[in-house]
Design a protein around this motif. Structure first.
Motif, PDB file in Angstrom:
ATOM      1  N   VAL A 186       0.838  -1.204   0.000  1.00 46.98           N
ATOM      2  CA  VAL A 186       0.000   0.000   0.000  1.00 46.98           C
ATOM      3  C   VAL A 186       0.871   1.252   0.000  1.00 46.98           C
ATOM      4  N   GLU A 187       1.877   1.250   0.849  1.00 48.18           N
ATOM      5  CA  GLU A 187       2.755   2.420   0.952  1.00 48.18           C
ATOM      6  C   GLU A 187       3.507   2.660  -0.350  1.00 48.18           C
ATOM      7  N   VAL A 195       2.734   1.632  -3.435  1.00 42.82           N
ATOM      8  CA  VAL A 195       1.835   2.014  -4.531  1.00 42.82           C
ATOM      9  C   VAL A 195       1.434   3.474  -4.403  1.00 42.82           C
ATOM     10  N   ARG A 196       1.102   3.897  -3.187  1.00 36.70           N
ATOM     11  CA  ARG A 196       0.639   5.280  -2.985  1.00 36.70           C
ATOM     12  C   ARG A 196       1.748   6.304  -3.159  1.00 36.70           C
ATOM     13  N   THR A 197       2.941   6.001  -2.644  1.00 34.17           N
ATOM     14  CA  THR A 197       3.990   7.022  -2.580  1.00 34.17           C
ATOM     15  C   THR A 197       5.037   6.925  -3.686  1.00 34.17           C
ATOM     16  N   GLU A 198       5.063   5.794  -4.409  1.00 35.66           N
ATOM     17  CA  GLU A 198       6.092   5.642  -5.433  1.00 35.66           C
ATOM     18  C   GLU A 198       5.524   5.330  -6.813  1.00 35.66           C
ATOM     19  N   LEU A 199       4.719   4.283  -6.906  1.00 36.97           N
ATOM     20  CA  LEU A 199       4.333   3.797  -8.225  1.00 36.97           C
ATOM     21  C   LEU A 199       3.291   4.685  -8.899  1.00 36.97           C
ATOM     22  N   LEU A 200       2.189   4.949  -8.222  1.00 30.92           N
ATOM     23  CA  LEU A 200       1.157   5.782  -8.852  1.00 30.92           C
ATOM     24  C   LEU A 200       1.660   7.198  -9.153  1.00 30.92           C
ATOM     25  N   PRO A 201       2.462   7.819  -8.277  1.00 34.94           N
ATOM     26  CA  PRO A 201       3.016   9.126  -8.646  1.00 34.94           C
ATOM     27  C   PRO A 201       3.882   9.078  -9.908  1.00 34.94           C
ATOM     28  N   CYS A 202       4.659   8.011 -10.090  1.00 36.60           N
ATOM     29  CA  CYS A 202       5.454   7.873 -11.320  1.00 36.60           C
ATOM     30  C   CYS A 202       4.547   7.862 -12.545  1.00 36.60           C
ATOM     31  N   VAL A 203       3.468   7.074 -12.443  1.00 38.68           N
ATOM     32  CA  VAL A 203       2.541   6.947 -13.564  1.00 38.68           C
ATOM     33  C   VAL A 203       1.830   8.266 -13.828  1.00 38.68           C
ATOM     34  N   MET A 204       1.419   8.955 -12.782  1.00 30.88           N
ATOM     35  CA  MET A 204       0.704  10.225 -12.957  1.00 30.88           C
ATOM     36  C   MET A 204       1.594  11.288 -13.593  1.00 30.88           C
ATOM     37  N   ASP A 205       2.888  11.288 -13.242  1.00 26.52           N
ATOM     38  CA  ASP A 205       3.809  12.224 -13.891  1.00 26.52           C
ATOM     39  C   ASP A 205       3.893  11.949 -15.386  1.00 26.52           C
ATOM     40  N   TYR A 206       3.919  10.689 -15.745  1.00 28.03           N
ATOM     41  CA  TYR A 206       3.990  10.328 -17.157  1.00 28.03           C
ATOM     42  C   TYR A 206       2.695  10.703 -17.869  1.00 28.03           C
ATOM     43  N   MET A 207       1.550  10.442 -17.240  1.00 25.91           N
ATOM     44  CA  MET A 207       0.268  10.798 -17.850  1.00 25.91           C
ATOM     45  C   MET A 207       0.163  12.309 -18.047  1.00 25.91           C
ATOM     46  N   LYS A 208       0.650  13.045 -17.076  1.00 26.89           N
ATOM     47  CA  LYS A 208       0.610  14.511 -17.189  1.00 26.89           C
ATOM     48  C   LYS A 208       1.381  14.978 -18.413  1.00 26.89           C
ATOM     49  N   ASP A 209       2.587  14.443 -18.596  1.00 27.18           N
ATOM     50  CA  ASP A 209       3.395  14.854 -19.747  1.00 27.18           C
ATOM     51  C   ASP A 209       2.799  14.355 -21.060  1.00 27.18           C
ATOM     52  N   ASP A 258      -6.464   3.637 -12.910  1.00 26.34           N
ATOM     53  CA  ASP A 258      -7.724   3.614 -12.164  1.00 26.34           C
ATOM     54  C   ASP A 258      -7.976   2.230 -11.566  1.00 26.34           C
ATOM     55  N   GLU A 259      -7.646   1.182 -12.338  1.00 24.80           N
ATOM     56  CA  GLU A 259      -7.833  -0.182 -11.847  1.00 24.80           C
ATOM     57  C   GLU A 259      -6.929  -0.448 -10.645  1.00 24.80           C
ATOM     58  N   ALA A 260      -5.694  -0.009 -10.749  1.00 30.23           N
ATOM     59  CA  ALA A 260      -4.761  -0.191  -9.634  1.00 30.23           C
ATOM     60  C   ALA A 260      -5.239   0.570  -8.404  1.00 30.23           C
ATOM     61  N   TYR A 261      -5.754   1.774  -8.609  1.00 28.83           N
ATOM     62  CA  TYR A 261      -6.226   2.577  -7.481  1.00 28.83           C
ATOM     63  C   TYR A 261      -7.447   1.936  -6.826  1.00 28.83           C
ATOM     64  N   GLU A 262      -8.331   1.401  -7.649  1.00 30.55           N
ATOM     65  CA  GLU A 262      -9.517   0.729  -7.111  1.00 30.55           C
ATOM     66  C   GLU A 262      -9.121  -0.477  -6.264  1.00 30.55           C
ATOM     67  N   LYS A 263      -8.172  -1.243  -6.755  1.00 28.28           N
ATOM     68  CA  LYS A 263      -7.720  -2.416  -6.009  1.00 28.28           C
ATOM     69  C   LYS A 263      -6.922  -2.006  -4.776  1.00 28.28           C
ATOM     70  N   LEU A 264      -6.250  -0.866  -4.867  1.00 29.71           N
ATOM     71  CA  LEU A 264      -5.535  -0.343  -3.703  1.00 29.71           C
ATOM     72  C   LEU A 264      -6.513  -0.011  -2.582  1.00 29.71           C
ATOM     73  N   LEU A 265      -7.612   0.637  -2.921  1.00 33.49           N
ATOM     74  CA  LEU A 265      -8.629   0.976  -1.922  1.00 33.49           C
ATOM     75  C   LEU A 265      -9.201  -0.286  -1.281  1.00 33.49           C
ATOM     76  N   GLN A 266      -9.413  -1.326  -2.089  1.00 34.76           N
ATOM     77  CA  GLN A 266      -9.952  -2.571  -1.555  1.00 34.76           C
ATOM     78  C   GLN A 266      -8.945  -3.230  -0.613  1.00 34.76           C
ATOM     79  N   LEU A 267      -7.667  -3.193  -0.986  1.00 30.96           N
ATOM     80  CA  LEU A 267      -6.634  -3.777  -0.133  1.00 30.96           C
ATOM     81  C   LEU A 267      -6.538  -3.023   1.188  1.00 30.96           C
ATOM     82  N   GLU A 268      -6.627  -1.709   1.123  1.00 28.42           N
ATOM     83  CA  GLU A 268      -6.591  -0.914   2.356  1.00 28.42           C
ATOM     84  C   GLU A 268      -7.775  -1.249   3.254  1.00 28.42           C
ATOM     85  N   ALA A 269      -8.930  -1.427   2.667  1.00 25.28           N
ATOM     86  CA  ALA A 269     -10.120  -1.787   3.446  1.00 25.28           C
ATOM     87  C   ALA A 269      -9.954  -3.162   4.087  1.00 25.28           C
TER      88      ALA A 269
END
Length: 695
Positions: A578-579, A581-595, A627-638
């Motif tokens: 969880v840590e 995915v939230r602090t390393e992987l998804l931010p990497c992907v979001m930076d790429y999507m932004k560009d 979005d799929e990874a984030y959805e599964k992340l929320l489920q894992l946190e729950a």
């Protein structure tokens, strides 16, 4: 240049050192303890302690420690110096017999499975005189057992030592029936250790490896082990330097490091030892794992002992080669040339077969952990179903014995054990079977289910005890026999018929084997959670308590400890994922999507007629996976929150929840993450990949 023969055992207070430094009477009393298994004469402790201290100080040691093996699976130590005040601002170096025999570490923070309360902190270590003391890092290490204030076993050495005595006692009863003059039987073990080496700098950048020992995410490299070009390949100079230093340090400690080579997976290696007695082999394997990790750092590596550090790549196991031998030098699993020896060999062979059949669950439990679940049955390791491989020659002999038929040996011989000549069984009678959990390899059994990080003590304690039980049954029956030869033949045929279902000489990776195993009635515990509760089955409790290995309370504590360890391991992995995915992987992907989005917008501004199909498709796919990874992340946190609230459930139920929800959740979130790694540009995905670490 330092000679290996002079180097070997130079840091060990071994028998030769004791023979030279101890008074003859003291040495003989210690020797008697080793050879007969009797209790140590406490009167010699002070003499041994003083000689041990003098030797250690001469070697540069300043401290000593009672080195023990708690139920963590690793070793523990508390260092005390030899110094003692003289009262005039000066000191002397002292070490008493009392200090040698007993230590008193705080036991409050070691696993105990509820056998003692947290506030009951007192614990004791006691010197094991059957295992040599040694020096490492200027400290005298004294191999010891570990128990609670009430005397309950809190370690892995104590039950192993008890099992060694038990199997010797029962084996001697059997040997006496065959006219043997042996006075002691020892368990001999040789461990083959697999491990991975990865670059230390890359390892430090992977929080999953740092915290859990395995990668929680990571796409398979385009080239893995498909070309079979790593196995037995040339050792790179950096790896060779690591192995050279490792051998040097192992040999100083008297560890019989013999064979080293590349294993099947990239970055994977193996080190095998010559077999020795089970107690020493266990101590040596623990030392080997410690030294591997320490020395790897000095060469810029991280040594990974996790059973499955990389998904989709072969995991690491530990092959435990087990046999029995007498003080007369006879290997009891060595096929003989004469009828009497053949009969004796068959009894010990069939005792192992019978033991493995009746106690499949215990063998499976001995190889059970959250980490090994990722490896067993993965078409690289034995399946989770316990079976025995004996090879075609022995199978032919057993089949003929069962049917009372003739077989080609030294001419045609009627197989009546102890009367007519049995065909000689060749030592290397068949090919090796890599898929078998328990394979007979000529004069020993190779248990291949163990994970690479495991202590070998539990497995050998279990094998010793279950084989002792079958030997006891045989001796109980045959000691009352009026016609030994006839009753022996009947026992052999009966044992073959009743337990041949555990013998499987085929391909354990074949999917058809699972169906066949079920039809045979073999146990199939696919996960640790399925297996561990069977530790407390009535037959298993009776086995260990009747032989004095454990009390029922000690067994329950071990069962609970195994479940607790599973729960804590999975929980820690889930939190780590969880840590990351939230602090390393998804931010990497979001930076790429932004560009990517900015690139699309800039192209439209520059040339409105451009379609930008590639950027659109890539952005859309990455966004969907994100979005799929984030959805599964929320489920894992729950699910993690639910797991943390399971206070009123049994350990078995909590472990099951972790398996069904947290393990499953981590596997599910990994699917989109690994795809995102393959789609995200390298400069954005800054974390080391499998390709970086393995190739």
């Amino acid at each position: 240049m330092e000679k290996i023969v002079d180097l070997f055992g130079s840091h060990v207070f071994n028998e030769e050192v004791m023979r030279q430094r101890l008074p003859k009477s003291t040495y003989l009393k210690w020797k008697n303890t080793i050879e007969t298994g009797c209790s140590l004469d406490r009167s010699i402790a002070s003499v041994v302690a003083n000689a041990m201290k003098d030797w250690a100080v001469e070697q540069g040691a300043t401290h000593y420690t009672h080195w023990f093996q708690p139920m963590t699976g690793i070793t523990a130590e508390k260092h005390d110096s030899f110094i003692s005040p003289l009262g005039n601002s000066s000191i002397i170096m002292e070490f008493s017999g009392k200090e040698l025999i007993k230590g008193e570490p705080d036991a409050s923070s070691f696993p105990n499975g509820g056998i003692r309360s947290t506030f009951e902190a007192r614990g004791y270590t006691a010197w094991d005189p059957t295992s040599f003391a040694f020096i490492k890092d200027k400290v005298l290490y004294i191999p010891s057992v570990f128990c609670s204030y009430s005397g309950a076993s809190l370690d892995k050495k104590t039950p192993l030592l008890k099992s060694i005595e038990v199997v010797s006692k029962q084996a001697l009863r059997v040997l006496k029936l065959f006219g043997s003059n042996a006075t002691h039987v020892k368990t001999t073990v040789g461990a083959e250790q697999e491990y991975f080496l990865v670059d230390q700098k890359l390892y430090q950048q992977r929080r999953d490896l740092l915290i859990t020992g395995r990668t929680l995410y990571g796409a398979r490299p385009s080239k893995g082990q498909e070309m079979d070009d790593h196995y037995f390949g040339h050792l790179e100079s950096r790896v060779q330097a690591f192995m050279s230093e490792l051998n040097h340090e192992l040999w100083k400690l008297g560890i019989l490091a013999k064979t080293q080579h590349k294993e099947a997976a990239p970055g994977q290696y193996e080190l095998a030892t010559i077999y020795t007695d089970a107690n020493t082999a266990t101590d040596h394997n623990q030392l080997m794992m410690e030294l591997m990790q320490q020395i790897a750092l000095r060469h810029g590596f991280a040594c990974l002992l996790h059973e499955k550090p990389f998904a989709g790549v072969n995991g690491s196991g530990k092959h435990n080669n087990w046999s029995l031998s007498t003080n007369l030098g006879e290997n009891l699993l060595e096929p003989g040339e004469t009828p009497a020896k053949n009969a004796q060999f068959l009894v010990f062979l069939l005792a192992v077969i019978q033991a493995c059949d009746e106690y499949q669950d215990l063998l499976r439990i001995s190889a059970s952990s959250a980490s090994n679940d990722h490896r067993l049955g993965g078409h690289e390791a034995p399946p989770a179903i316990v079976s025995i491989f004996i090879g075609s020659d022995l199978q032919e002999v057993l089949d003929a014995l069962e049917r009372g038929e003739t077989i080609e040996g030294k001419g045609k011989s009627y197989l009546k054990v102890g009367s007519d000549v049995l065909p000689a069984v060749r030592k290397d009678n068949t090919d090796r079977n890599r898929t078998s959990p328990m394979a007979f390899t000529g004069n020993k059994f190779e248990f291949r289910m163990l994970g690479s990080s495991f202590s070998i003590s539990c497995t050998n304690q279990i094998i010793n005890t279950i084989v002792a039980e079958e030997l006891k049954k045989f001796a109980d029956e045959m000691e009352q026999s009026k016609d030994f030869e006839q009753d022996l033949n009947q026992w052999i045929v009966r044992t073959i018929k009743n337990h041949k279902k555990i013998i499987f000489n085929g391909n354990g990776y074949d999917e058809c084997w699972v169906k066949e195993a079920h039809e045979r009635g073999l146990m199939d515990f696919t996960t640790t959670v399925d297996a561990i509760p069977h530790y407390m089955d009535e037959k298993n409790v009776k086995l260990f308590t009747s032989h004095g290995i454990f009390t029922k309370e000690e067994m329950q504590s071990r069962c609970d400890t195994l479940l607790e360890n599973y729960i804590k391991t999975v929980h820690m992995e889930a939190l780590t994922m969880v840590e990351i995915v939230r602090t390393e992987l998804l931010p990497c992907v979001m930076d790429y999507m932004k560009d990517l989005a900015e690139t699309v917008n800039q192209k439209k501004l520059a040339l409105p007629m451009l379609q930008s199909q590639m950027e659109h498709d890539l952005l859309s796919k990455i966004s969907r996976l994100n979005d799929e990874a984030y959805e599964k992340l929320l489920q894992l946190e729950a699910d993690i929150q639910k797991a943390e609230a399971l206070h009123d459930m049994s350990l078995k139920q909590i472990a099951r929840f972790h398996l069904d929800h947290l393990v499953k959740g981590m596997e599910e979130i990994r699917i989109p993450l690994d795809q995102l790694e393959q789609l995200t540009a390298k400069k954005y995905w800054k974390l080391p990949t499998y390709e970086d670490m393995l190739l």
